[in-house]
Design a protein around this motif. Structure first.
Motif, PDB file in Angstrom:
ATOM      1  N   ALA A 199       6.943  11.265   7.150  1.00 32.13           N
ATOM      2  CA  ALA A 199       6.664  11.291   5.710  1.00 32.13           C
ATOM      3  C   ALA A 199       6.103   9.938   5.261  1.00 32.13           C
ATOM      4  CB  ALA A 199       7.933  11.619   4.942  1.00 32.13           C
ATOM      5  N   PRO A 200       5.147   9.931   4.329  1.00 32.64           N
ATOM      6  CA  PRO A 200       4.586   8.655   3.844  1.00 32.64           C
ATOM      7  C   PRO A 200       5.648   7.802   3.175  1.00 32.64           C
ATOM      8  CG  PRO A 200       3.214  10.519   3.182  1.00 32.64           C
ATOM      9  CD  PRO A 200       4.492  11.099   3.725  1.00 32.64           C
ATOM     10  N   VAL A 201       5.520   6.479   3.354  1.00 32.82           N
ATOM     11  CA  VAL A 201       6.439   5.538   2.715  1.00 32.82           C
ATOM     12  C   VAL A 201       5.611   4.436   2.058  1.00 32.82           C
ATOM     13  CG1 VAL A 201       8.302   5.990   4.368  1.00 32.82           C
ATOM     14  CG2 VAL A 201       6.660   4.161   4.834  1.00 32.82           C
ATOM     15  N   PRO A 202       6.144   3.779   1.033  1.00 26.91           N
ATOM     16  CA  PRO A 202       5.420   2.650   0.424  1.00 26.91           C
ATOM     17  C   PRO A 202       5.163   1.557   1.457  1.00 26.91           C
ATOM     18  CG  PRO A 202       7.225   3.360  -0.976  1.00 26.91           C
ATOM     19  CD  PRO A 202       7.399   4.085   0.321  1.00 26.91           C
ATOM     20  N   VAL A 203       3.993   0.964   1.391  1.00 26.65           N
ATOM     21  CA  VAL A 203       3.597  -0.011   2.401  1.00 26.65           C
ATOM     22  C   VAL A 203       4.552  -1.192   2.447  1.00 26.65           C
ATOM     23  CG1 VAL A 203       2.047  -1.298   0.865  1.00 26.65           C
ATOM     24  CG2 VAL A 203       1.624  -1.281   3.341  1.00 26.65           C
ATOM     25  N   ASP A 204       5.151  -1.568   1.306  1.00 24.43           N
ATOM     26  CA  ASP A 204       6.028  -2.737   1.305  1.00 24.43           C
ATOM     27  C   ASP A 204       7.368  -2.475   1.989  1.00 24.43           C
ATOM     28  OD1 ASP A 204       7.170  -1.114  -0.609  1.00 24.43           O
ATOM     29  OD2 ASP A 204       6.904  -2.527  -2.274  1.00 24.43           O
ATOM     30  N   ARG A 205       7.611  -1.242   2.410  1.00 23.40           N
ATOM     31  CA  ARG A 205       8.817  -0.966   3.188  1.00 23.40           C
ATOM     32  C   ARG A 205       8.628  -1.296   4.663  1.00 23.40           C
ATOM     33  NH1 ARG A 205      11.209   4.898   2.050  1.00 23.40           N
ATOM     34  NH2 ARG A 205      12.173   4.311   4.034  1.00 23.40           N
ATOM     35  N   LEU A 206       7.366  -1.378   5.105  1.00 23.61           N
ATOM     36  CA  LEU A 206       7.097  -1.600   6.527  1.00 23.61           C
ATOM     37  C   LEU A 206       6.454  -2.946   6.829  1.00 23.61           C
ATOM     38  CD1 LEU A 206       5.773   1.922   7.634  1.00 23.61           C
ATOM     39  CD2 LEU A 206       8.092   1.004   7.793  1.00 23.61           C
ATOM     40  N   GLU A 260       6.178   0.192  17.092  1.00 21.88           N
ATOM     41  CA  GLU A 260       6.808   1.445  16.642  1.00 21.88           C
ATOM     42  C   GLU A 260       6.354   1.868  15.256  1.00 21.88           C
ATOM     43  OE1 GLU A 260      10.020  -1.842  16.277  1.00 21.88           O
ATOM     44  OE2 GLU A 260       8.473  -1.217  17.709  1.00 21.88           O
ATOM     45  N   ASP A 261       5.686   0.971  14.525  1.00 20.03           N
ATOM     46  CA  ASP A 261       5.183   1.324  13.195  1.00 20.03           C
ATOM     47  C   ASP A 261       3.684   1.587  13.169  1.00 20.03           C
ATOM     48  OD1 ASP A 261       7.667   1.177  12.016  1.00 20.03           O
ATOM     49  OD2 ASP A 261       7.458  -0.912  11.395  1.00 20.03           O
ATOM     50  N   TYR A 262       3.009   1.468  14.322  1.00 22.71           N
ATOM     51  CA  TYR A 262       1.577   1.767  14.350  1.00 22.71           C
ATOM     52  C   TYR A 262       1.345   3.201  13.895  1.00 22.71           C
ATOM     53  CZ  TYR A 262       0.619  -2.395  17.271  1.00 22.71           C
ATOM     54  OH  TYR A 262       0.502  -3.677  17.759  1.00 22.71           O
ATOM     55  N   TRP A 263       0.313   3.394  13.075  1.00 23.33           N
ATOM     56  CA  TRP A 263      -0.142   4.702  12.600  1.00 23.33           C
ATOM     57  C   TRP A 263       0.826   5.388  11.621  1.00 23.33           C
ATOM     58  CZ3 TRP A 263      -0.091   4.030  18.115  1.00 23.33           C
ATOM     59  CH2 TRP A 263      -1.321   3.592  18.634  1.00 23.33           C
ATOM     60  N   ARG A 264       1.847   4.676  11.163  1.00 20.42           N
ATOM     61  CA  ARG A 264       2.717   5.264  10.147  1.00 20.42           C
ATOM     62  C   ARG A 264       1.915   5.484   8.864  1.00 20.42           C
ATOM     63  NH1 ARG A 264       8.297   4.809   9.871  1.00 20.42           N
ATOM     64  NH2 ARG A 264       8.000   5.846   7.852  1.00 20.42           N
ATOM     65  N   THR A 265       2.137   6.604   8.212  1.00 16.80           N
ATOM     66  CA  THR A 265       1.455   6.878   6.956  1.00 16.80           C
ATOM     67  C   THR A 265       2.147   6.125   5.831  1.00 16.80           C
ATOM     68  OG1 THR A 265       0.818   9.074   7.726  1.00 16.80           O
ATOM     69  CG2 THR A 265       0.699   8.676   5.360  1.00 16.80           C
ATOM     70  N   GLY A 318      -2.847   5.923   3.756  1.00 15.38           N
ATOM     71  CA  GLY A 318      -3.529   5.648   5.016  1.00 15.38           C
ATOM     72  C   GLY A 318      -2.561   5.331   6.136  1.00 15.38           C
ATOM     73  N   ARG A 319      -3.143   5.022   7.293  1.00 15.00           N
ATOM     74  CA  ARG A 319      -2.357   4.698   8.485  1.00 15.00           C
ATOM     75  C   ARG A 319      -2.174   3.184   8.587  1.00 15.00           C
ATOM     76  NH1 ARG A 319      -5.952   8.951  10.025  1.00 15.00           N
ATOM     77  NH2 ARG A 319      -7.587   7.410  10.417  1.00 15.00           N
ATOM     78  N   LEU A 320      -0.949   2.744   8.811  1.00 15.93           N
ATOM     79  CA  LEU A 320      -0.675   1.316   8.961  1.00 15.93           C
ATOM     80  C   LEU A 320      -1.132   0.861  10.341  1.00 15.93           C
ATOM     81  CD1 LEU A 320       0.621  -1.249   7.758  1.00 15.93           C
ATOM     82  CD2 LEU A 320       2.776  -0.546   8.812  1.00 15.93           C
ATOM     83  N   ILE A 336      -4.218  -1.231   6.025  1.00 22.61           N
ATOM     84  CA  ILE A 336      -4.163   0.219   5.857  1.00 22.61           C
ATOM     85  C   ILE A 336      -5.521   0.808   6.227  1.00 22.61           C
ATOM     86  CG2 ILE A 336      -3.842   2.120   4.236  1.00 22.61           C
ATOM     87  CD1 ILE A 336      -2.062   0.301   2.567  1.00 22.61           C
ATOM     88  N   GLU A 337      -5.502   1.791   7.098  1.00 23.30           N
ATOM     89  CA  GLU A 337      -6.699   2.543   7.439  1.00 23.30           C
ATOM     90  C   GLU A 337      -6.732   3.766   6.525  1.00 23.30           C
ATOM     91  OE1 GLU A 337      -8.248   2.696  11.791  1.00 23.30           O
ATOM     92  OE2 GLU A 337      -7.130   4.560  11.447  1.00 23.30           O
ATOM     93  N   GLN A 338      -7.553   3.716   5.499  1.00 21.88           N
ATOM     94  CA  GLN A 338      -7.492   4.691   4.407  1.00 21.88           C
ATOM     95  C   GLN A 338      -7.817   6.115   4.864  1.00 21.88           C
ATOM     96  OE1 GLN A 338      -9.535   3.521   0.818  1.00 21.88           O
ATOM     97  NE2 GLN A 338      -9.910   5.640   0.205  1.00 21.88           N
ATOM     98  N   THR A 339      -7.000   7.060   4.390  1.00 19.80           N
ATOM     99  CA  THR A 339      -7.253   8.490   4.613  1.00 19.80           C
ATOM    100  C   THR A 339      -7.387   9.240   3.292  1.00 19.80           C
ATOM    101  OG1 THR A 339      -4.856   8.903   4.764  1.00 19.80           O
ATOM    102  CG2 THR A 339      -6.039   8.493   6.828  1.00 19.80           C
ATOM    103  N   ALA A 340      -6.910   8.664   2.195  1.00 19.31           N
ATOM    104  CA  ALA A 340      -7.030   9.285   0.871  1.00 19.31           C
ATOM    105  C   ALA A 340      -6.940   8.172  -0.179  1.00 19.31           C
ATOM    106  CB  ALA A 340      -5.905  10.310   0.656  1.00 19.31           C
ATOM    107  N   PRO A 341      -7.653   8.330  -1.305  1.00 19.16           N
ATOM    108  CA  PRO A 341      -8.523   9.472  -1.625  1.00 19.16           C
ATOM    109  C   PRO A 341      -9.808   9.455  -0.813  1.00 19.16           C
ATOM    110  CG  PRO A 341      -8.668   7.776  -3.314  1.00 19.16           C
ATOM    111  CD  PRO A 341      -7.587   7.328  -2.386  1.00 19.16           C
ATOM    112  N   VAL A 342     -10.313  10.654  -0.495  1.00 17.30           N
ATOM    113  CA  VAL A 342     -11.558  10.772   0.260  1.00 17.30           C
ATOM    114  C   VAL A 342     -12.731  10.636  -0.706  1.00 17.30           C
ATOM    115  CG1 VAL A 342     -12.945  12.273   1.725  1.00 17.30           C
ATOM    116  CG2 VAL A 342     -10.453  12.268   1.948  1.00 17.30           C
TER     117      VAL A 342
END
Length: 266
Positions: free
Chosen positions: A52-59, A69-74, A146-148, A191-197
């Motif tokens: 599940a997506p989480v706020p970026v400041d949590r990771l 272990e956090d690569y590609w986390r949404t 996006g993906r972290l 962040i590797e953006q996936t939305a908004p497209v």
């Protein structure tokens, strides 16, 4: 009977076999480890993409190194794009292998702080010294998903970090470098953006990493081990053939010395 094994050529052949066997075994284990790494990486990609997506400041946070272990986390991030400090990342390919650039735009977070957002791929300018035509980032407050990803370095990416590039062009996506350019702290990674497209399809969104392909590494490992097993077998076969040929030659020589036709009954 096997005294010929002590001759120079057979000693060299034996030494060569002794070198080849452990080398091939080691190559087999190397391919096995690559297979295991790929399996583990695919499992990590699948697990993190499905999380599940989480706020970026949590990771991540300023100066933070994103762990594997956090690569590609949404992740999600809300703020406003700082287009005045937007840069492009050179020598990046699209999904169909066209050469271009990635658009890297800082996002000022609503809660404070800055995170880098890779908005996607666009074609490079005709002149490498010119800044390419980059579609404008959304104005006002926006929530990016996006993906972290971890910071890129020359060692991790294999890309040489060239100096003396034209203004607003970089080779690597690196939060420490951008923090120095911005003069303010930047969250580690990006962040590797996936939305908004983008409605017009530009910048082109970066495809998700492949989490299904493993590759032929296990088959290569088995092949190397079979080659290693074939070396001593081949050595024995050659030695037995040499023994037989020498015995036949000796028999012919003895028969010739006795004045008897070769193969005549005693």
């Amino acid at each position: 009977m096997y005294r010929f094994l002590l001759t120079r050529q057979w000693v060299i052949l034996a030494l060569l076999a002794l070198v080849l066997i452990p080398t091939m075994v080691e190559l087999g284990f190397w391919q096995l480890h690559r297979h295991q790494h790929k399996v583990a990486q695919n499992a990590l990609i699948s697990r993190n993409l499905d999380a599940a997506p989480v706020p970026v400041d949590r990771l991540t946070s300023p100066g933070h190194t994103v762990p594997r272990e956090d690569y590609w986390r949404t992740v999600t991030a809300t703020g406003t794009f700082d287009t005045a400090h937007e840069v492009v990342v050179r020598r990046r390919t699209s999904d169909d292998d066209r050469i271009g650039v990635h658009v890297l735009t800082p996002l000022r977070l609503t809660g404070g702080g800055t995170v880098l957002v890779n908005r996607g791929w666009v074609p490079a300018a005709a002149s490498q010294s010119a800044f390419p035509d980059v579609p404008a980032a959304p104005a006002g407050r926006v929530t990016v998903t996006g993906r972290l990803k971890a910071d890129e370095t020359s060692g991790s990416s294999g890309i040489k970090d060239l100096k003396g590039l034209p203004d607003r062009q970089v080779m690597l996506i690196n939060s420490a470098q951008q923090s120095a350019l911005l003069g303010r702290p930047v969250f580690g990674g990006y962040i590797e953006q996936t939305a908004p497209v983008p409605s017009d399809g530009s910048p082109e969104q970066i495809a998700a990493p492949d989490d299904g392909s493993i590759g032929p590494h296990m088959a290569y490992a088995v092949q190397w081990w079979l080659f290693a097993a074939a070396v001593p077998v081949g050595y024995v076969v050659l030695a037995r053939r040499e023994k037989r040929d020498r015995a036949e030659a000796a028999a012919k020589e003895a028969a010739g010395a006795a004045g008897e036709p070769v193969g005549a009954p005693a």
